[in-house]
Design a protein around this motif. Structure first.
Motif, PDB file in Angstrom:
ATOM      1  N   GLY A  74       0.845  -1.077   0.060  1.00  0.00           N
ATOM      2  CA  GLY A  74       0.060  -0.061  -0.181  1.00  0.00           C
ATOM      3  C   GLY A  74       0.828   1.265  -0.145  1.00  0.00           C
ATOM      4  O   GLY A  74       0.643   2.232  -0.688  1.00  0.00           O
ATOM      5  N   LYS A  75       1.856   1.436   0.880  1.00  0.00           N
ATOM      6  CA  LYS A  75       2.783   2.384   0.958  1.00  0.00           C
ATOM      7  C   LYS A  75       3.612   2.826  -0.549  1.00  0.00           C
ATOM      8  O   LYS A  75       3.572   3.761  -0.873  1.00  0.00           O
ATOM      9  CB  LYS A  75       3.711   2.331   2.059  1.00  0.00           C
ATOM     10  CG  LYS A  75       4.711   3.658   2.200  1.00  0.00           C
ATOM     11  CD  LYS A  75       5.493   3.556   3.543  1.00  0.00           C
ATOM     12  CE  LYS A  75       6.179   4.713   3.787  1.00  0.00           C
ATOM     13  NZ  LYS A  75       6.969   4.608   5.091  1.00  0.00           N
ATOM     14  N   ILE A  76       3.767   1.469  -1.050  1.00  0.00           N
ATOM     15  CA  ILE A  76       4.622   1.655  -2.331  1.00  0.00           C
ATOM     16  C   ILE A  76       3.464   2.432  -3.564  1.00  0.00           C
ATOM     17  O   ILE A  76       3.701   3.263  -4.106  1.00  0.00           O
ATOM     18  CB  ILE A  76       4.979   0.430  -2.764  1.00  0.00           C
ATOM     19  CG1 ILE A  76       6.146  -0.202  -1.767  1.00  0.00           C
ATOM     20  CG2 ILE A  76       5.777   0.484  -4.186  1.00  0.00           C
ATOM     21  CD1 ILE A  76       6.414  -1.716  -1.952  1.00  0.00           C
ATOM     22  N   MET A  77       2.361   1.823  -3.311  1.00  0.00           N
ATOM     23  CA  MET A  77       1.342   2.214  -4.403  1.00  0.00           C
ATOM     24  C   MET A  77       1.016   3.989  -4.060  1.00  0.00           C
ATOM     25  O   MET A  77       0.652   4.519  -5.139  1.00  0.00           O
ATOM     26  CB  MET A  77      -0.053   1.371  -4.290  1.00  0.00           C
ATOM     27  CG  MET A  77       0.093  -0.182  -4.615  1.00  0.00           C
ATOM     28  SD  MET A  77       0.650  -0.341  -6.338  1.00  0.00           S
ATOM     29  CE  MET A  77       2.347  -0.409  -6.518  1.00  0.00           C
ATOM     30  N   ARG A  78       0.964   4.204  -2.955  1.00  0.00           N
ATOM     31  CA  ARG A  78       0.713   5.456  -2.587  1.00  0.00           C
ATOM     32  C   ARG A  78       1.696   6.458  -2.930  1.00  0.00           C
ATOM     33  O   ARG A  78       1.496   7.584  -3.480  1.00  0.00           O
ATOM     34  CB  ARG A  78       0.468   5.789  -1.029  1.00  0.00           C
ATOM     35  CG  ARG A  78      -0.988   5.129  -0.522  1.00  0.00           C
ATOM     36  CD  ARG A  78      -1.423   5.573   0.801  1.00  0.00           C
ATOM     37  NE  ARG A  78      -0.610   4.948   1.645  1.00  0.00           N
ATOM     38  CZ  ARG A  78      -0.806   3.547   2.207  1.00  0.00           C
ATOM     39  NH1 ARG A  78      -1.528   2.886   1.873  1.00  0.00           N
ATOM     40  NH2 ARG A  78       0.176   3.147   2.944  1.00  0.00           N
ATOM     41  N   SER A  79       2.934   5.917  -2.801  1.00  0.00           N
ATOM     42  CA  SER A  79       4.132   6.750  -2.968  1.00  0.00           C
ATOM     43  C   SER A  79       4.188   6.976  -4.641  1.00  0.00           C
ATOM     44  O   SER A  79       4.390   7.803  -5.058  1.00  0.00           O
ATOM     45  CB  SER A  79       5.316   5.999  -2.723  1.00  0.00           C
ATOM     46  OG  SER A  79       5.473   6.047  -1.333  1.00  0.00           O
ATOM     47  N   CYS A  80       3.747   5.937  -5.307  1.00  0.00           N
ATOM     48  CA  CYS A  80       3.941   5.765  -7.037  1.00  0.00           C
ATOM     49  C   CYS A  80       2.861   6.864  -7.396  1.00  0.00           C
ATOM     50  O   CYS A  80       2.884   7.637  -8.230  1.00  0.00           O
ATOM     51  CB  CYS A  80       3.578   4.412  -7.357  1.00  0.00           C
ATOM     52  SG  CYS A  80       4.892   3.507  -7.284  1.00  0.00           S
TER      53      CYS A  80
END
Length: 155
Positions: A74-80
């Motif tokens: 989730g954090k990766i997706m939000r950062s992207c």
């Protein structure tokens, strides 16, 4: 230079920091990101005839691991999304995480595998270190190994 970068995570704090560094790298390259969490295969109980009622079914296990993978990624997706990068995430299942990482990178057409030198602390750290080494020895694709100078604070 790189169009599609595979970023692996095991959900640990070290892995999350590595993933954030991977997103920043992808942003510099203008590359698409594929986040990957490899969960262990479902393990049937030793005595299949007597399955305890509290033991999850294979379907329950798969659903639970997919939810866990989505949480980890989730954090990766939000950062992207914040970096305006095209992105996707995938939860895969295998007891040989390194080989699965290599297979996914090949099947999904990734130009680069971005992963940490280590993940979970203690025994898990040794295991992810061995996963990184196995990926390096089993792929022909470039692998960028990110190493943290110090352990991140748990949070």
């Amino acid at each position: 230079m790189y169009r599609k970068i595979l970023i692996t995570t095991d959900g640990s704090a070290v892995s999350q920091h590595t993933a954030c560094a991977g997103v920043k790298f992808a942003q510099q390259m203008g590359a698409e990101v594929l986040a990957l969490f490899v969960a262990p295969d479902y393990q049937y109980p030793v005595y299949v005839e007597i399955i305890p009622p509290s033991y999850p079914s294979e379907e329950e296990y798969v659903a639970q691991m997919r939810r866990l993978g989505e949480e980890y990624m989730g954090k990766i997706m939000r950062s992207c999304a914040g970096a305006n990068l095209q992105h996707a995430c995938m939860t895969a299942f295998s007891d040989t995480a390194a080989l699965k990482i290599v297979d996914v990178a090949e099947q999904e057409g990734c130009d680069l595998i971005f992963m940490g030198s280590h993940g979970r602390s203690g025994w898990g750290q040794l295991l992810l270190g061995s996963v990184t080494n196995k990926v390096l020895s089993h792929t022909t694709k470039p692998v960028l190994v990110h190493r943290l100078i110090s352990e991140p604070a748990s949070g």
